[in-house]
Design an enzyme around this catalytic site. Structure first.
Site, PDB file in Angstrom:
ATOM      1  N   GLU A 211      51.140  94.450  -7.052  1.00  0.00           N
ATOM      2  CA  GLU A 211      52.392  94.440  -6.185  1.00  0.00           C
ATOM      3  C   GLU A 211      53.310  92.910  -6.128  1.00  0.00           C
ATOM      4  OE1 GLU A 211      52.690  95.786  -3.530  1.00  0.00           O
ATOM      5  OE2 GLU A 211      50.970  96.705  -3.481  1.00  0.00           O
TER       6      GLU A 211
HETATM    7  C1  LIG Z   1      44.962  97.902 -11.647  1.00  0.00           C
HETATM    8  C2  LIG Z   1      46.377  98.282 -10.967  1.00  0.00           C
HETATM    9  C3  LIG Z   1      45.754  98.409 -10.030  1.00  0.00           C
HETATM   10  C4  LIG Z   1      47.511  99.437  -9.321  1.00  0.00           C
HETATM   11  N1  LIG Z   1      48.061  99.811  -7.943  1.00  0.00           N
HETATM   12  C5  LIG Z   1      49.290 100.190  -8.084  1.00  0.00           C
HETATM   13  C6  LIG Z   1      49.862 101.070  -6.851  1.00  0.00           C
HETATM   14  O1  LIG Z   1      48.762 101.095  -5.940  1.00  0.00           O
HETATM   15  N2  LIG Z   1      50.663 101.487  -6.775  1.00  0.00           N
HETATM   16  C7  LIG Z   1      52.047 101.588  -7.541  1.00  0.00           C
HETATM   17  O2  LIG Z   1      53.083 101.622  -7.428  1.00  0.00           O
HETATM   18  N3  LIG Z   1      51.405 100.051  -8.469  1.00  0.00           N
HETATM   19  C8  LIG Z   1      50.580  99.745  -8.670  1.00  0.00           C
HETATM   20  N4  LIG Z   1      49.756  98.749  -9.621  1.00  0.00           N
HETATM   21  C9  LIG Z   1      51.152  98.758 -10.865  1.00  0.00           C
HETATM   22  C10 LIG Z   1      51.752  97.172 -10.643  1.00  0.00           C
HETATM   23  O3  LIG Z   1      52.282  96.563 -10.205  1.00  0.00           O
HETATM   24  C11 LIG Z   1      52.603  96.857 -11.901  1.00  0.00           C
HETATM   25  O4  LIG Z   1      52.107  96.965 -12.920  1.00  0.00           O
HETATM   26  C12 LIG Z   1      53.493  95.610 -12.027  1.00  0.00           C
HETATM   27  O5  LIG Z   1      54.784  95.591 -11.044  1.00  0.00           O
HETATM   28  C13 LIG Z   1      53.766  95.233 -12.992  1.00  0.00           C
HETATM   29  O6  LIG Z   1      54.088  96.030 -14.024  1.00  0.00           O
HETATM   30  P1  LIG Z   1      54.221  96.447 -15.259  1.00  0.00           P
HETATM   31  O7  LIG Z   1      52.749  96.667 -15.139  1.00  0.00           O
HETATM   32  O8  LIG Z   1      55.330  97.717 -15.666  1.00  0.00           O
HETATM   33  O9  LIG Z   1      54.850  94.997 -16.083  1.00  0.00           O
HETATM   34  P2  LIG Z   1      56.105  94.782 -17.510  1.00  0.00           P
HETATM   35  O10 LIG Z   1      57.207  95.011 -15.653  1.00  0.00           O
HETATM   36  O11 LIG Z   1      56.552  95.743 -18.305  1.00  0.00           O
HETATM   37  O12 LIG Z   1      55.822  93.643 -16.746  1.00  0.00           O
HETATM   38  C14 LIG Z   1      55.910  92.859 -18.055  1.00  0.00           C
HETATM   39  C15 LIG Z   1      55.756  90.784 -17.757  1.00  0.00           C
HETATM   40  O13 LIG Z   1      57.007  90.996 -17.737  1.00  0.00           O
HETATM   41  C16 LIG Z   1      57.926  89.966 -17.016  1.00  0.00           C
HETATM   42  N5  LIG Z   1      58.967  90.652 -16.554  1.00  0.00           N
HETATM   43  C17 LIG Z   1      59.493  92.028 -16.082  1.00  0.00           C
HETATM   44  N6  LIG Z   1      60.876  92.187 -15.880  1.00  0.00           N
HETATM   45  C18 LIG Z   1      60.961  90.601 -15.775  1.00  0.00           C
HETATM   46  C19 LIG Z   1      62.506  90.273 -14.948  1.00  0.00           C
HETATM   47  N7  LIG Z   1      63.534  91.415 -14.579  1.00  0.00           N
HETATM   48  N8  LIG Z   1      62.479  89.210 -15.375  1.00  0.00           N
HETATM   49  C20 LIG Z   1      61.249  87.928 -15.681  1.00  0.00           C
HETATM   50  N9  LIG Z   1      59.968  88.723 -15.996  1.00  0.00           N
HETATM   51  C21 LIG Z   1      59.802  89.858 -16.162  1.00  0.00           C
HETATM   52  C22 LIG Z   1      56.145  90.356 -15.606  1.00  0.00           C
HETATM   53  O14 LIG Z   1      56.159  89.340 -14.643  1.00  0.00           O
HETATM   54  C23 LIG Z   1      55.300  90.933 -16.528  1.00  0.00           C
HETATM   55  O15 LIG Z   1      54.914  89.389 -16.908  1.00  0.00           O
HETATM   56  C24 LIG Z   1      49.161  98.479 -10.253  1.00  0.00           C
HETATM   57  C25 LIG Z   1      48.457  98.317 -11.290  1.00  0.00           C
HETATM   58  C26 LIG Z   1      46.870  97.816 -11.831  1.00  0.00           C
HETATM   59  C27 LIG Z   1      46.664  97.328 -13.777  1.00  0.00           C
END
Ligand SMILES: Cc1cc2nc3c(=O)[nH]c(=O)nc-3n(C[C@H](O)[C@H](O)[C@H](O)COP(=O)(O)OP(=O)(O)OC[C@H]3O[C@@H](n4cnc5c(N)ncnc54)[C@H](O)[C@@H]3O)c2cc1C
Length: 593
Positions: free
Chosen positions: A439
């Site tokens: 989220e």
């Molecule tokens: C168990 C689980 C359930 C989930 N359920 C859903 C779901 O139902 N629907 C759905 O759509 N998604 C879902 N997700 C996805 C989840 O919302 C994302 O994993 C999350 O938003 C982070 O995206 P990412 O994993 O690509 O990390 P990234 O975006 O790659 O982030 C990696 C790191 O970089 C940081 N970061 C990224 N961009 C910036 C920025 N601009 N400035 C500063 N820091 C930054 C982040 O804070 C993080 O620490 C789920 C994930 C998991 C693991």
């Protein structure tokens, strides 16, 4: 260990810390009868303790399975879900016109804490359905509402929220799923989503997916995203289920925690394209999705509170049973329960008070969101909307950080047994971890707080809140109750730190954005621990005259502990915000050198 909902603590936080009672008295809740809140929560507590809590470990151990394009949940889960909907729990705050009970979001927030405490992986499913309901109710066409809303409100069908793709996580605008217009006004969607919670399961006959995708002529980035409703099974004109739609789970993740909640890769388009229906307008999907996400962010904050409370209850029980060492000054043979040791007391009070502060912040967010739609007066609604918007990232990030910290301490209180799965303390620790990530990560919440919520009206929402908190602190200062110790002074200092850090950030948010961004996470912590400290103090004062409260001095002790151990860090957090930007932004030599 079983779970008992802390009804007295919840009611005190809801009625006083979060201001439900004042909002009722001001008429913002119309004819809602606040007296029924306690009865609803008692029943929720019973259902959670009897039905959901016993399945928590079962779900963790069995996990879920994907076979032949179908996900099977852990033993007992489909039955528990049927009992959940039959008891009406899915419909607590749903719109009455579509089978809901129309109770305030604030009451449902307390229920969400209870579901999360008893079984967070189960509670996550209805949490997302609730977000889907909000989005459909706010943005869907009448036709879509007639077909889908009641089934979602009652829980007969569940909802999913599908943003994430492998190249589009925090940066949702990078998503590539495609939508083509079909001649009949529907759309055909192709693409692959990852990490989709409850993307498939066996608890209901149908699942309603809310999917973000891009039209061929859409502008780049978030301004070119549209939201589509894609049912797992199409719905015939008479309401019966029709053909299987072209959206399938093609993989499930093996995870650190939340084993019972399916996290699916969803593939659309292997058979010509999933049939989808537009929600809201073309290219305006992010607006709709924000309705869903804000709701879900509060819900995830409440997951943090719930897991924290469960971990606390478990650690407290263990500390009363486990015997090691002697209390200082005690003579003779034998050993005392570890709860006599000051270090264990500190950990337990840390757990208890952090949980209570996060709870109050989440409930206050829910009350603000309620007033923003229920109050008669437009100005009251607008002010409440601004308050709700300000508090949402704090509710999400502060509370889920707390969930993690409290679960960590829960393991520590158990000593070696905490590391052994048998006790269950380790499960809370593993389950809590994801709440700080999904989220919108907590880092993204902090950025939202600084760059959008603080900056939205040149800080006006923050100054208004500080005034209210200052009035509480004044009451503590003039209460002359020695049991508060140095609470008043600690809170007063923290308000000064929060004000100073807010001004410092406001001055830089556009002129030196990297400096402001470098301080975002410590600022959110400063915000949460100042707000939480003041709320707990306000609750402790109110507990003296509250008939539900039990022993009011317990709440004074919790407020004092929090102010003197947690809020007291406000000064160093302020300095971290204002003095560390150079160290952060000058780090490239270390990190990239
Ligand atoms: C168990 C689980 C359930 C989930 N359920 C859903 C779901 O139902 N629907 C759905 O759509 N998604 C879902 N997700 C996805 C989840 O919302 C994302 O994993 C999350 O938003 C982070 O995206 P990412 O994993 O690509 O990390 P990234 O975006 O790659 O982030 C990696 C790191 O970089 C940081 N970061 C990224 N961009 C910036 C920025 N601009 N400035 C500063 N820091 C930054 C982040 O804070 C993080 O620490 C789920 C994930 C998991 C693991």
């Amino acid at each position: 260990m079983t779970y008992r909902a802390p009804i007295n603590d919840i009611l005190l936080a809801l009625n006083h810390g979060a201001g439900l009672q004042a909002a009722l008295a001001a008429g913002h809740y119309g004819d809602f009868d606040g007296d029924i809140t306690a009865a609803v929560l008692e029943e929720a507590g019973k259902f959670a303790g009897d039905v959901l809590a016993p399945l928590n470990k079962v779900g963790d151990e069995h996990g879920i399975k994907l076979d032949d394009g179908k996900v099977t949940t852990a033993p007992g889960w489909p039955d528990a879900y049927q009992r959940w909907t039959a008891a009406g729990w899915n419909a607590v705050s749903g719109p009455e016109a579509f089978g809901g009970q129309g109770l305030p979001l604030a009451v449902n927030a307390a229920c969400t804490e209870i579901w999360s405490a008893s079984n967070v992986a189960f509670g996550l499913c209805p949490l997302l359905t609730l977000s889907a309901i909000e989005a459909l109710d706010a943005h869907g066409s009448e036709e879509l509402k007639q077909i889908y809303l009641e089934k979602l409100v009652t829980g007969e069908w569940t909802g999913t929220m599908q943003l994430t793709e492998s190249q589009a996580g925090s940066d949702v605008g990078a998503l590539r799923s495609r939508a083509e217009r079909a001649p009949d006004g529907s759309y055909r969607i192709k693409g692959t989503k990852i990490f989709i919670t409850y993307g498939d399961h066996d608890m209901t006959d149908n699942i309603v997916h809310f999917v973000l995708a891009r039209l061929p002529d859409a502008p780049a980035g978030t301004r070119g995203i549209s939201l589509f409703l894609i049912p797992k099974f199409l719905v015939n004109a008479d309401g019966s289920l029709g053909a299987r739609n072209d959206i399938y789970p093609t993989g499930v993740e093996h995870k650190l925690g939340m084993h019972a909640s399916p996290t699916c890769t969803m593939t659309m388009g292997d058979h010509g394209g999933a049939i989808g229906y537009l929600v809201g307008e073309e290219n305006a999907g992010m607006r709709c999705m924000f309705t869903m996400m804000n709701q879900a962010r509060l819900g995830v904050g409440l997951e943090g509170v719930g897991v924290a409370d469960r971990a606390y209850q478990q650690a407290l029980a263990y500390a009363q049973e486990r015997r090691q060492g002697r209390a200082v000054g005690k003579e003779g043979d034998g050993m005392d329960p570890i709860i006599v040791h000051p270090d264990i007391k500190r950990m337990l009070m840390q757990m208890r008070s952090l949980t209570a502060a996060a709870r109050s912040i989440c409930y206050a967010t829910a009350v603000a969101l309620d007033i923003s739609v229920r109050a008669k007066d437009a100005k009251v609604r607008a002010d409440a909307a601004a308050r709700g918007a300000l508090l949402t990232p704090v509710a999400k990030a502060f509370s889920t950080d707390i969930g993690n910290e409290v679960a960590y301490l829960g393991v520590q209180v158990h000593g070696g047994m905490g590391f052994i799965e048998e006790t269950g303390a380790a499960q809370h620790y593993r389950d809590a971890r994801i709440t700080a990530i999904y989220e919108g990560t907590n880092g993204i919440q902090s950025i939202d707080l600084v760059t959008r919520k603080l900056a939205a009206n040149s800080g006006a929402s923050v100054w208004a809140l500080l005034d209210e908190l200052s009035a509480i602190v004044k009451q503590v200062e003039t209460s002359n109750d020695p049991a508060f110790g140095t609470t008043g002074a600690k809170l007063r200092d923290a308000l000064g730190s929060l004000e100073h850090a807010s001004k410092w950030l406001l001055e830089r948010v556009t002129s030196a954005p990297n400096d402001a961004l470098a301080g975002a996470t410590p600022y959110l912590r400063l915000f949460g621990s100042t707000l939480g400290g003041c709320m707990l103090a306000g609750e402790a004062l109110a507990a003296r005259s509250d008939r539900n409260g039990g022993d009011p001095q317990r709440y004074v002790a919790v407020a004092r502990f929090f102010a003197e151990n947690v809020t007291v860090q406000a000064g160093s957090l302020e300095k971290t915000v204002t003095d560390s930007a150079d160290a952060v932004n000058g780090a490239d030599a270390v990190l990239l050198g």
